[in-house]
Design a protein around this motif. Structure first.
Motif, PDB file in Angstrom:
ATOM      1  N   GLY A 257     -22.130   1.389   2.842  1.00  0.00           N
ATOM      2  CA  GLY A 257     -21.400   1.524   4.093  1.00  0.00           C
ATOM      3  C   GLY A 257     -22.172   2.213   5.199  1.00  0.00           C
ATOM      4  N   LYS A 258     -23.477   2.358   5.034  1.00  0.00           N
ATOM      5  CA  LYS A 258     -24.294   3.035   6.050  1.00  0.00           C
ATOM      6  C   LYS A 258     -24.566   2.108   7.232  1.00  0.00           C
ATOM      7  CE  LYS A 258     -25.280   6.784   3.531  1.00  0.00           C
ATOM      8  NZ  LYS A 258     -24.821   8.137   3.909  1.00  0.00           N
ATOM      9  N   LYS A 259     -24.453   2.643   8.431  1.00  0.00           N
ATOM     10  CA  LYS A 259     -24.869   1.924   9.631  1.00  0.00           C
ATOM     11  C   LYS A 259     -26.321   2.289   9.912  1.00  0.00           C
ATOM     12  CE  LYS A 259     -23.547   0.856  14.378  1.00  0.00           C
ATOM     13  NZ  LYS A 259     -22.638   1.172  15.509  1.00  0.00           N
ATOM     14  N   LEU A 260     -27.196   1.301   9.786  1.00  0.00           N
ATOM     15  CA  LEU A 260     -28.630   1.560   9.781  1.00  0.00           C
ATOM     16  C   LEU A 260     -29.320   1.151  11.074  1.00  0.00           C
ATOM     17  CD1 LEU A 260     -29.585   0.117   6.266  1.00  0.00           C
ATOM     18  CD2 LEU A 260     -29.087   2.498   6.849  1.00  0.00           C
ATOM     19  N   GLY A 261     -30.353   1.906  11.409  1.00  0.00           N
ATOM     20  CA  GLY A 261     -31.328   1.487  12.395  1.00  0.00           C
ATOM     21  C   GLY A 261     -32.671   1.369  11.707  1.00  0.00           C
ATOM     22  N   LEU A 262     -33.434   0.346  12.055  1.00  0.00           N
ATOM     23  CA  LEU A 262     -34.727   0.124  11.419  1.00  0.00           C
ATOM     24  C   LEU A 262     -35.831   0.196  12.460  1.00  0.00           C
ATOM     25  CD1 LEU A 262     -33.986  -2.954   9.094  1.00  0.00           C
ATOM     26  CD2 LEU A 262     -33.554  -0.528   8.678  1.00  0.00           C
ATOM     27  N   LEU A 263     -36.941   0.833  12.078  1.00  0.00           N
ATOM     28  CA  LEU A 263     -38.125   0.912  12.931  1.00  0.00           C
ATOM     29  C   LEU A 263     -39.308   0.474  12.091  1.00  0.00           C
ATOM     30  CD1 LEU A 263     -39.308   1.732  15.675  1.00  0.00           C
ATOM     31  CD2 LEU A 263     -39.460   4.084  14.837  1.00  0.00           C
ATOM     32  N   ALA A 264     -39.895  -0.677  12.444  1.00  0.00           N
ATOM     33  CA  ALA A 264     -40.949  -1.263  11.623  1.00  0.00           C
ATOM     34  C   ALA A 264     -41.732  -2.261  12.469  1.00  0.00           C
ATOM     35  CB  ALA A 264     -40.337  -1.954  10.404  1.00  0.00           C
TER      36      ALA A 264
END
Length: 336
Positions: A257-264
């Motif tokens: 249930g995590k709201k994620l942001g990705l940096l890649a």
């Protein structure tokens, strides 16, 4: 206090600095929070504005090595050679200084001080017009991601400082390499990795260059910024992830249930299904390093539970990238 952004007018911010005010300035690494390095009251304002611990020494920004020599007691035998090759540039050098030549607010009470000649004509002209060396820690709230454009500085410090000299986006994106030259009988040692890499220094000097990795204890005064306190962290928790584990990490954390942001990098993000992603400009470690702090700041503006950031090999510039990322993530990494 109104915080004014200056682009071409340097006479006004130079006069503000001479009068004891605090003005942010651009460099090729990150934006610095400038104050007259010889005025202890001005320097105290820098600590107050940032919320920075008072035993964390500051880097003195100079327009030339000749200016720095006014305060240095002992010149390391390799110093001139290093300066000729790497100044102006993202390399800070630590020297034993003449007792009393700089306020203890600058040195953290140590007998050494750190000096740098930034590779930014706007700031070199500002130092020249101000007529004094300038302290210049990153122009942000202490512990948060360092600013790489004038907008970042304004976001953190509007109303707290007199002005910001806008030099556009920083080209490197992480703080300078710090090289300890304080003992003329000892080999140079890197205290903080940066864009002038261990390999570059070793190749140029034809000698092994050590990297000091020890964590400074609470009772110690660090010789260089970035050695002791938690740094570079947005309000949103950050977690590192190895590129090969990114898809599994996204699936697992979304299932929780995590709201994620990705940096890649762009290729690493292909096919991933999540709410918010930010890609570096390309696949290079240079692009990752340049985009790390800006990416963390941008994702922190969103309503996220966690920011996932991909790791890279700790060689060359990757040492600087991973040094900052590990601190931003408080050493936390996704485990398969």
């Amino acid at each position: 206090m109104d915080t004014i952004i200056y682009k071409q007018d340097l006479a006004t911010p130079a006069q503000l600095l001479k009068s004891g005010q605090v003005v942010a300035f651009p460099t090729e690494t990150v934006y610095g929070l400038g104050a007259n390095a010889l005025d202890k009251e001005a320097v105290k304002q820098v600590f107050a504005v940032k919320g920075r611990p008072s035993d964390n020494p500051l880097i003195v920004h100079v327009e030339s090595f000749e200016q720095a020599k006014k305060y240095i007691q002992t010149i390391h035998p390799l110093a001139e050679k290093i300066v000729q090759q790497f100044w102006p540039g993202p390399l800070t050098l630590i020297f034993e200084i003449i007792p009393g030549s700089l306020p203890q607010e600058v040195t953290g009470g140590l007998t050494t001080a750190a000096f740098r000649m930034p590779n930014a004509k706007l700031t070199l002209d500002l130092i020249h017009q101000a007529g004094v060396p300038l302290v210049g820690p990153s122009a942000n709230t202490s512990g948060k991601p360092s600013p790489t454009c004038a907008g970042h500085v304004y976001h953190d410090l509007q109303g707290k400082i007199a002005g910001i000299v806008d030099g556009g986006n920083c080209q490197v994106g992480v703080e300078s390499t710090v090289l300890d030259l304080s003992n003329p009988e000892a080999a140079p040692m890197i205290l903080r990795p940066g864009a002038i890499t261990r390999e570059m220094l070793a190749d140029f000097l034809d000698m092994e260059i050590l990297l000091d990795k020890h964590l400074v204890k609470e009772s110690e005064t660090p010789k260089s910024p970035g050695m002791k306190y938690k740094h570079y962290s947005p309000n949103t928790p950050v977690m590192m992830v190895q590129p090969e584990n990114l898809a599994k990490a996204v699936a697992d954390l979304k299932a929780q249930g995590k709201k994620l942001g990705l940096l890649a990098s762009p290729k690493q993000l292909v096919g991933l299904n999540t709410e918010l992603v930010l890609a570096y400009e390309d696949e290079s470690v240079e692009a990752a390093t340049k985009g790390l702090f800006a990416g963390l700041r941008a994702l922190d503006e969103q309503d996220l539970d966690l920011i996932l950031v991909t790791t890279t090999a700790e060689t060359g510039l990757g040492q600087a990238y991973m040094n900052r990322l590990k601190k931003a993530a408080a050493q936390k990494i996704y485990e398969v």
